[in-house]
Design an enzyme around this catalytic site. Sequence first.
Site, mmCIF file in Angstrom:
data_model
loop_
_atom_site.group_PDB
_atom_site.id
_atom_site.type_symbol
_atom_site.label_atom_id
_atom_site.label_comp_id
_atom_site.label_asym_id
_atom_site.label_seq_id
_atom_site.Cartn_x
_atom_site.Cartn_y
_atom_site.Cartn_z
ATOM 1 C CE1 TYR A 119 10.068 -0.773 -1.635
ATOM 2 C CE2 TYR A 119 12.333 -0.166 -2.127
ATOM 3 C CZ TYR A 119 10.985 -0.106 -2.417
ATOM 4 O OH TYR A 119 10.548 0.634 -3.491
ATOM 5 C CG HIS A 130 5.740 3.754 -8.640
ATOM 6 N ND1 HIS A 130 6.833 3.647 -9.477
ATOM 7 C CD2 HIS A 130 6.223 4.143 -7.429
ATOM 8 C CE1 HIS A 130 7.930 3.982 -8.807
ATOM 9 N NE2 HIS A 130 7.582 4.277 -7.560
ATOM 10 C CE LYS A 164 13.070 8.368 -10.966
ATOM 11 N NZ LYS A 164 12.692 8.771 -9.588
ATOM 12 N NE ARG A 175 10.961 1.480 -9.024
ATOM 13 C CZ ARG A 175 12.245 1.282 -9.272
ATOM 14 N NH1 ARG A 175 12.613 0.308 -10.083
ATOM 15 N NH2 ARG A 175 13.163 2.041 -8.708
ATOM 16 N NE ARG A 186 12.945 4.770 -11.100
ATOM 17 C CZ ARG A 186 14.225 4.402 -11.065
ATOM 18 N NH1 ARG A 186 14.778 3.795 -12.127
ATOM 19 N NH2 ARG A 186 14.962 4.635 -9.996
ATOM 20 C CG HIS A 229 16.651 2.810 -5.343
ATOM 21 N ND1 HIS A 229 16.116 2.061 -4.313
ATOM 22 C CD2 HIS A 229 15.583 3.265 -6.058
ATOM 23 C CE1 HIS A 229 14.797 2.061 -4.405
ATOM 24 N NE2 HIS A 229 14.456 2.784 -5.453
#
Length: 298
Positions: A277, A242, A174, A245, A151, A268
């Site tokens: 995806y 972004h 995150k 990515r 990211r 994730h």
Amino acid sequence: MTRADLLAAWHAHLSHGRRRSDHTVRAYGTTAARLLDAVAVDDWGALARLDAAALRQQLARRRAEGLGNASAARELSALKAFIRFAREQAGMPDPAPPRMRGPRVKKGIPRPVTPDDAVNLAALVADEAAEEWIGARDRAVLLLLYGAGLRIAEALALTGGALPLGEVLVVTGKGGKQRAVPILPLVRAAVEAYAAQCPWPLTREAALFRGAKGGALSQGMVQKAVARARAVLGLPPTATPHALRHSFATHLLGAGADLRSLQELLGHASLGSTQIYTRVDAATLLDVYRSAHPREQD
């Protein structure tokens, strides 16, 4: 000095001085060779004196050969980079190339960022930067997004303690969750090239990527540089940092990566976030991945 000497110096500058990919070196070298053939000069001084009219004439010749707007825009960028280099070699106090607008590129149907688009975007952002070290910085950031799936916030949160990069980089994502990300040789070389040119001390605690005044680089600066470059290349507004990515993820999935591995690489929290995806045509992505992903070009 001969035509071959001029081209050899240009190739060396791109390959070793600016650590461009083989793809970019070939493309920029071919553009320079065509210009030298057209204007018949054999020294840096004469080349440095070429003005905007000479570049417009060269572009007109190429357009007459069927060159499209997007390709012409990239060729103009290569020509200006070559003239800047010639002016530096000739010792001109202001090496900036002639100011001129590129061809207008019509907005087309939105499309994903292909591997070739991603590589061209990173190269053009670097070429258009105000200073060489800033160009090296921006290229390194974008290749971390596309070549490692970071990211943008993760890339900009890196500190000098990440240097020297190895084959694997530990990234904090995150929620403070850490993950190990493989670093391709081309990406590692881009970061090393930036670190070698950065005018600010890259201490363990300080931000790795610095702004022009030495502070931590902001996302906004990267986004503005990408916006300028995608306009030149005729890419859609969706071609953001972004999006690089996302391209990393879709291209790897198309090349055969399984969802669980991709989930780990992207950081994730749930597999559901990664499953988006699977909508990508795997066969098509496999072809473009093999032909243009940076991993195939180091």
